[in-house]
Design a protein around this motif. Sequence first.
Motif, PDB file in Angstrom:
ATOM      1  N   ILE A 211       0.843  -1.201   0.000  1.00 29.46           N
ATOM      2  CA  ILE A 211       0.000   0.000   0.000  1.00 29.46           C
ATOM      3  C   ILE A 211       0.885   1.260   0.000  1.00 29.46           C
ATOM      4  O   ILE A 211       0.453   2.341   0.406  1.00 29.46           O
ATOM      5  N   ARG A 212       2.152   1.090  -0.425  1.00 30.34           N
ATOM      6  CA  ARG A 212       3.094   2.206  -0.574  1.00 30.34           C
ATOM      7  C   ARG A 212       3.276   2.969   0.736  1.00 30.34           C
ATOM      8  O   ARG A 212       3.136   4.190   0.799  1.00 30.34           O
ATOM      9  N   MET A 213       3.592   2.212   1.769  1.00 30.35           N
ATOM     10  CA  MET A 213       3.753   2.805   3.091  1.00 30.35           C
ATOM     11  C   MET A 213       4.961   2.173   3.777  1.00 30.35           C
ATOM     12  O   MET A 213       5.336   1.027   3.484  1.00 30.35           O
ATOM     13  N   ASN A 214       5.583   2.923   4.657  1.00 29.41           N
ATOM     14  CA  ASN A 214       6.713   2.431   5.437  1.00 29.41           C
ATOM     15  C   ASN A 214       6.454   2.658   6.922  1.00 29.41           C
ATOM     16  O   ASN A 214       5.733   3.581   7.301  1.00 29.41           O
ATOM     17  N   ALA A 215       7.029   1.808   7.748  1.00 30.56           N
ATOM     18  CA  ALA A 215       6.971   1.979   9.198  1.00 30.56           C
ATOM     19  C   ALA A 215       8.157   1.242   9.798  1.00 30.56           C
ATOM     20  O   ALA A 215       8.601   0.220   9.262  1.00 30.56           O
ATOM     21  N   ILE A 230       6.815  -8.718  11.718  1.00 33.96           N
ATOM     22  CA  ILE A 230       7.672  -8.197  10.654  1.00 33.96           C
ATOM     23  C   ILE A 230       6.889  -7.243   9.774  1.00 33.96           C
ATOM     24  O   ILE A 230       5.769  -7.544   9.346  1.00 33.96           O
ATOM     25  N   ILE A 231       7.485  -6.087   9.495  1.00 43.21           N
ATOM     26  CA  ILE A 231       6.926  -5.129   8.561  1.00 43.21           C
ATOM     27  C   ILE A 231       7.777  -5.147   7.291  1.00 43.21           C
ATOM     28  O   ILE A 231       9.004  -5.020   7.349  1.00 43.21           O
ATOM     29  N   ILE A 232       7.119  -5.309   6.141  1.00 38.72           N
ATOM     30  CA  ILE A 232       7.782  -5.206   4.846  1.00 38.72           C
ATOM     31  C   ILE A 232       7.500  -3.811   4.311  1.00 38.72           C
ATOM     32  O   ILE A 232       6.343  -3.435   4.117  1.00 38.72           O
ATOM     33  N   GLY A 233       8.542  -3.035   4.080  1.00 37.01           N
ATOM     34  CA  GLY A 233       8.363  -1.668   3.614  1.00 37.01           C
ATOM     35  C   GLY A 233       8.195  -1.574   2.112  1.00 37.01           C
ATOM     36  O   GLY A 233       8.116  -2.578   1.392  1.00 37.01           O
ATOM     37  N   GLU A 234       8.148  -0.354   1.618  1.00 29.66           N
ATOM     38  CA  GLU A 234       8.019  -0.104   0.188  1.00 29.66           C
ATOM     39  C   GLU A 234       9.393  -0.167  -0.472  1.00 29.66           C
ATOM     40  O   GLU A 234      10.400   0.290   0.086  1.00 29.66           O
ATOM     41  N   LYS A 235       9.460  -0.717  -1.669  1.00 36.03           N
ATOM     42  CA  LYS A 235      10.716  -0.761  -2.416  1.00 36.03           C
ATOM     43  C   LYS A 235      11.166   0.666  -2.738  1.00 36.03           C
ATOM     44  O   LYS A 235      10.354   1.551  -2.980  1.00 36.03           O
ATOM     45  N   TYR A 236      12.486   0.867  -2.737  1.00 33.23           N
ATOM     46  CA  TYR A 236      13.025   2.192  -3.039  1.00 33.23           C
ATOM     47  C   TYR A 236      14.433   2.051  -3.613  1.00 33.23           C
ATOM     48  O   TYR A 236      15.036   0.974  -3.567  1.00 33.23           O
ATOM     49  N   LEU A 249      22.977   3.017  -8.023  1.00 35.11           N
ATOM     50  CA  LEU A 249      21.616   2.992  -7.508  1.00 35.11           C
ATOM     51  C   LEU A 249      20.987   1.638  -7.793  1.00 35.11           C
ATOM     52  O   LEU A 249      20.958   1.177  -8.940  1.00 35.11           O
ATOM     53  N   ARG A 250      20.497   0.980  -6.733  1.00 37.33           N
ATOM     54  CA  ARG A 250      19.830  -0.305  -6.898  1.00 37.33           C
ATOM     55  C   ARG A 250      18.544  -0.299  -6.070  1.00 37.33           C
ATOM     56  O   ARG A 250      18.419   0.448  -5.106  1.00 37.33           O
ATOM     57  N   GLU A 251      17.613  -1.176  -6.438  1.00 33.15           N
ATOM     58  CA  GLU A 251      16.374  -1.277  -5.684  1.00 33.15           C
ATOM     59  C   GLU A 251      16.606  -2.066  -4.393  1.00 33.15           C
ATOM     60  O   GLU A 251      17.357  -3.050  -4.385  1.00 33.15           O
ATOM     61  N   ALA A 252      15.942  -1.631  -3.333  1.00 32.88           N
ATOM     62  CA  ALA A 252      16.098  -2.279  -2.027  1.00 32.88           C
ATOM     63  C   ALA A 252      14.771  -2.222  -1.289  1.00 32.88           C
ATOM     64  O   ALA A 252      13.831  -1.526  -1.682  1.00 32.88           O
ATOM     65  N   VAL A 253      14.703  -2.976  -0.202  1.00 31.85           N
ATOM     66  CA  VAL A 253      13.534  -2.940   0.676  1.00 31.85           C
ATOM     67  C   VAL A 253      14.011  -3.092   2.113  1.00 31.85           C
ATOM     68  O   VAL A 253      15.002  -3.787   2.380  1.00 31.85           O
TER      69      VAL A 253
END
Length: 292
Positions: A211-215, A230-236, A249-253
Amino acid sequence: MAIEQRPRRRGDRPDAWLVRGLDSMHQIMPYIMPNRTDNEAVMTETVELTALNAWLKAKNVEGVEFKYTLFHAILAALTKTIYERPLLNRFIARNRYYDRKEISYSFVVKKKFEDHAAEAISILRVDLDDERTMIEQMYQKVRSFVYDVRKKEKTDGTTDVMDVIMGMPRVITDLIMAALNFLEKRGRMPASVQREDPYTSTVFISNLGSIRMNAQYHHLANWGTNSIFIIIGEKYKKRFLREDGTEELREAVDLSVTVDERIADGVYFANSIHYLKHLLETPELLDKTVKE
């Protein structure tokens, strides 16, 4: 030692074996800090996704309606991590330590991505003897549940139980919940109710990235036996160093993990997180069965 069957002994619960032979420091901790929510430790780990993205892309061939996702991969990697690192599958009840007899996950599925859309709770149990690969078992289990609640509009067992209890007169509800609380703390909860309680799972997972959210933090609960959230955050995009010292620059979570710190020590948690990260960054290892 990985999960194994043990002979039933005095003190064991229907859902777990009593841990025996603990040192005095661990034995006294539940007496000093009796509540799970008073013993929360939070860890955050960043996972680089280049290899995992390519691996998932290869699986999502043309025509695949229900895509393989990061969520499936994390479930698969968690399964292998907990199988090899069994203290993660431990909980404390009535000042005693117990080892669960199974690996299980709880998560919430939104039926529609709308403010007032209904939610369903999934409790996914791992079949350790399944001959399918870890990723395939997790993919099929999640697919089946999501299809039922979104396409067939079925309700989940947890919601059914809650609807019955909360649909009664307030005084009856109060009595039922007091009785269930008494039974839950003693490991005597009726099996039909316990099987539908998401707070008895090994890990409760919140996929906020969907849902495009981080915590960075989610609390545990004193009810039930759940020791890990466990919280899975948004990819960035994140800068990573190449071997020659230049940046890329690489994608991470980010994964945020809240644990009951009494079930293991810091070194054990750290090694477990590193093992989980290794599996996600070497995803071909998930194309094996749990016991391989």
